[in-house]
Scaffold this active site. Sequence first.
Site, mmCIF file in Angstrom:
data_model
loop_
_atom_site.group_PDB
_atom_site.id
_atom_site.type_symbol
_atom_site.label_atom_id
_atom_site.label_comp_id
_atom_site.label_asym_id
_atom_site.label_seq_id
_atom_site.Cartn_x
_atom_site.Cartn_y
_atom_site.Cartn_z
ATOM 1 N N CYS A 428 0.803 -1.235 0.000
ATOM 2 C CA CYS A 428 0.000 0.000 0.000
ATOM 3 C C CYS A 428 0.830 1.276 0.000
ATOM 4 O O CYS A 428 0.308 2.348 -0.304
ATOM 5 C CB CYS A 428 -0.938 0.017 1.203
ATOM 6 S SG CYS A 428 -2.017 -1.416 1.283
ATOM 7 N N HIS A 688 -8.793 3.259 -3.061
ATOM 8 C CA HIS A 688 -7.434 2.878 -2.659
ATOM 9 C C HIS A 688 -6.787 2.006 -3.737
ATOM 10 O O HIS A 688 -6.660 0.793 -3.571
ATOM 11 C CB HIS A 688 -7.512 2.139 -1.327
ATOM 12 C CG HIS A 688 -6.203 1.671 -0.774
ATOM 13 N ND1 HIS A 688 -4.981 2.182 -1.155
ATOM 14 C CD2 HIS A 688 -5.922 0.700 0.162
ATOM 15 C CE1 HIS A 688 -4.016 1.571 -0.492
ATOM 16 N NE2 HIS A 688 -4.561 0.666 0.297
ATOM 17 N N CYS A 718 -0.893 2.429 6.445
ATOM 18 C CA CYS A 718 -0.502 1.098 6.906
ATOM 19 C C CYS A 718 -0.126 0.272 5.684
ATOM 20 O O CYS A 718 -0.512 0.599 4.557
ATOM 21 C CB CYS A 718 -1.638 0.438 7.687
ATOM 22 S SG CYS A 718 -3.171 0.247 6.763
ATOM 23 N N GLY A 720 0.418 -3.867 4.221
ATOM 24 C CA GLY A 720 0.148 -5.276 4.437
ATOM 25 C C GLY A 720 1.342 -6.035 4.994
ATOM 26 O O GLY A 720 2.491 -5.662 4.772
#
Length: 740
Positions: A428, A688, A718, A720
Amino acid sequence: MVIEAALENVKVKQDLFESLASCTSPHCILATNTSTINIDLIAGKVPDAHQAGRIIGVHFFSPAHKMPLLEIIRTTSTSARTIRTTLAFAKKIRKIPVIVGNCAGFAVNRVYFPQSQVATLLVDRLGLHPYQIDDACENFGLPMGPFRLMDMVGLDIGHAVGQVFGMAFPERVYPSNLVQSLLEAGHKGQKTGQGFYRYIEGSRAPIRDSSVLDKFLPPNLQGGQGNTKFLNSDIIEMTLLPCYNEASRIFHEGIVEKTSDIDIATIFGMAFPEYYGGLVYWGDSFCGGPARVCQRLQHFYELSGHHPIFKPSFALTRAAQQSCLLRNLRKPHRDTGGKDDIVVVSALRTAVGRAGRGGFKNTAAEDILAPVLEATLKQTGICPREVDDIVVGTVLGRGDSSVVQLRVANFLVGGLETNPVKTVNRLCSSGLQAIADAANAIAMGNYDIAVAGGMESMSENAFSNNTLKMNPKAKGNVGACNSYLSMGETSENVAAAFNISRLEQDILAVASHSRAGVAMLAGRQRNEIVPVVTKVLVKNKETGEQYEKQVVVNRDEGIRLGVSVQSLGRLKPVFRENGSTTAGNASQVSDGAALVTLMKREEARRRGLRPLGTLRSFAVAGVDPRVMGIGPVYAIPKALQKAGLTVDDMDLIELNEAFGSQATYCIETLRLNRDIVNVNGGAIAIGHPLGMTGARCTVSILHELARRGGRYGLVSMCVGTGMGAAAVYEVNEDSPAPKL
């Protein structure tokens, strides 16, 4: 000029505007008399008139023959001619005009929105009687207290207006059953003869009647007695300081140009006592100013059981830090910056499309990226041969495929065979990582100029990875096992481990959609979005055949207008039967691309390019994979420390809303002020696209810092498998002037 004054219904007003536009001259000003509805939304059916600057709001105050204020609401498109004409109209009908910006409730109603919320909270939580609160307000000099005011306006209308504010500012709404109970009993205030007071037919004089009101009050308040430990001065501060707090937000957001506009509006629109000089002047001069008000609000916050309506705003907190009055709040000072600073000289993105359903659903990733790359080179005037590297974050495509797509995008926009490319994958945060990698290479002297960012087609690549199998050795290792958890499971883990309620997650989601909707309707991201002409496959409903249809993708597609806590509350959990993560409070799967151009400040000056911002620091951190969403809690302090700054120095924050659970936890744990977090919406509303997100957040924060005149911005997300990433940007004095 023609003014419509229909009831507060968006569709009715839109249809009226459409009819008026068709039967009036192309120079006629279309004005709407509304007390709460977004003017850009009402103008949705008359885009030509809106673009021509002929739309404006004119808000009269009841009773109109007595209240002298005319609130003139400008949109970002309203022309100077339209404003001048409306001012002349105000003078002609002997009204006192005040010009304000477009937001829910505009200036006056938004300023007073907290008063009724706090009044019912004081009844429910602190045991104050409605008559006791009204007495304190009327002794202060207000013409009527909040409960008499609700009766006069009509409890049904007040309830409807409250729902509008509930969608616009969900985190600051107090959900009391008191008004709802009265409405269910048929009591609407003066219009029905009974509300919080009783009324004789033909008279507006309120009569206290505890025998009726007691049925709707807690037992301890029956008979007209309330909590006597509070002085009238305490009650006044509890009911009016939140209004002063809201006024500080209105001033900081640029809804008004100066606080005296709020003072004029509160005196002549809501009959605030003239001898106090207006609401802001009263707070500044009679209540000790921002520093003392912050202390009092914090005290009331604790007293109320931590209700957010008492939390000091960002603007009020900043004024307290500056030791100044609210009316003297200063923009942050920008310094010159150093010649070797790594600066961003362009920041562009596509709109974010809905994966599998939106405008990019049949568009290859390279065709999403290419228009942004082309616009980047055109905007900066940089020749392709001068670009030392193109670094792009991307997640779901195979590594070899993504490099090919990036190389193809380069050639499609006139790039040369001498232009190298590189893809980056830190899930991300890939887009942000790509920017950091390129900046580091420039700082080391490896590059002079780099284009960096992120792209993702979640339509083209499946989000679920069915080829990934658990390593047999991982079964005895907790961290290794948890690295395979789905993102949705980690969201549920965060909610359970840190007691993040479903309501808190839904509130954050509503705020995301509301802010994104306002920004979209106002065209706030016009300077950062590159429109993309592409084609989608459409199925003929009669024949079943597919055909291509040309579309222009120029707006973020995931934003939904009119989202409420109630509507989200009806959605079922997705990942656990009794969980709290739903399709409504989680980020959307999306498509899009974003790029920035990086170089040293000295190089930018040589080329005559004005930097949008300087990359001051970048940091990553690892956390327990089981609760991967808390990554920003550890990455943000590291990035701030590297930059020599604190959270209090930040003017804006872009925190990726992967899930409502983790975003809420990060905001509360780091004590981030929600006024400056995702001011134009976050991933729950916008979407996203995994590889794009870090770059999209960078593009958005740099443009908004420029618009507001801010100095420091923070981007974080954040990641993964249990990580977090964060970066700090600074806007210097050689950046474009504010446009708020």
